[in-house]
Design an enzyme around this catalytic site. Sequence first.
Site, mmCIF file in Angstrom:
data_model
loop_
_atom_site.group_PDB
_atom_site.id
_atom_site.type_symbol
_atom_site.label_atom_id
_atom_site.label_comp_id
_atom_site.label_asym_id
_atom_site.label_seq_id
_atom_site.Cartn_x
_atom_site.Cartn_y
_atom_site.Cartn_z
ATOM 1 N N CYS A 46 -2.834 25.946 -29.389
ATOM 2 C CA CYS A 46 -2.802 25.308 -28.058
ATOM 3 C C CYS A 46 -3.207 26.288 -26.959
ATOM 4 C CB CYS A 46 -1.402 24.801 -27.748
ATOM 5 S SG CYS A 46 -0.863 23.522 -28.860
ATOM 6 N N ASP A 139 -13.089 2.905 -14.029
ATOM 7 C CA ASP A 139 -12.361 1.628 -14.031
ATOM 8 C C ASP A 139 -10.996 1.765 -14.707
ATOM 9 O OD1 ASP A 139 -13.145 2.022 -16.633
ATOM 10 O OD2 ASP A 139 -14.216 0.128 -16.857
HETATM 11 C C1 BEZ Z 1 -0.500 25.691 -32.611
HETATM 12 O O1 BEZ Z 1 -0.784 25.289 -31.484
HETATM 13 O O2 BEZ Z 1 -0.844 26.801 -32.988
HETATM 14 C C2 BEZ Z 1 0.226 24.807 -33.575
HETATM 15 C C3 BEZ Z 1 1.152 23.893 -33.125
HETATM 16 C C4 BEZ Z 1 1.806 23.089 -34.039
HETATM 17 C C5 BEZ Z 1 1.521 23.179 -35.394
HETATM 18 C C6 BEZ Z 1 0.581 24.079 -35.831
HETATM 19 C C7 BEZ Z 1 -0.074 24.890 -34.924
#
Ligand code: BEZ
Length: 224
Positions: A46, A139
């Site tokens: 992330c 929209d």
């Molecule tokens: C990550 O963002 O690294 C991650 C999050 C949840 C499960 C596996 C990886």
Amino acid sequence: MPGLLLGDEAPDFEADTTQGRIRFHDFLGDSWGILFSHPRDFTPVCTTELGRAARLAPEFSKRNVKMIALSIDSVPDHLAWSKDINAYNGEQPEETLPFPIIADKNRELAVKLGMLDPDERDKDGMPLTARVVFVFGPDKKLKLSILYPATTGRNFDEILRVVDSLQLTAYKKVATPVDWKPGDSVMVVPTLPDEEAKKLFPKGVFTKDLPSGKKYLRYTPQPE
Ligand code: BEZ
């Protein structure tokens, strides 16, 4: 079934974010919008995704697309994590990112929008959010949905590419073929008669001969 299908209107939810409380329709205004979800704050994949999203923010803004992220942690967590994301990008470790992150601590929105990944759970056994991308048109209708499991990071160059395709095909009677990139030729949509296609696309319509004898592979240079 919770979740959103193509053509559905974006729910007009209220939520706390790193940029204050928002109402989603007001946030979108007349712009295109992209909502991308994340499993959890302070997770490696992330962090790389949000870092890339932050670097690409000027490109989304050029295309009149408002960005917003969602993760199932609190606003204070999101703000602390934003410092890490900026540091990952080689920037000052500040709390600001060029888009808000929604705090969905109780997973209410994640459930409503069909974002949970049943295979990835936190230490309490609760499912984490999958990596969803929703693109909304001006929209407020859903134009594109991509769903990745938590363990596979997205390709934000691809997301920009599909935004280019969505915006082109929303306004012109064309479709983009396999591996299309901006500037490549596009296909004339099958429903447009040849005579109209000739008028609509003055740069020319090029039809490929096929064994079936059917004239459906019709290319034209990308219209302005
Ligand atoms: C990550 O963002 O690294 C991650 C999050 C949840 C499960 C596996 C990886």
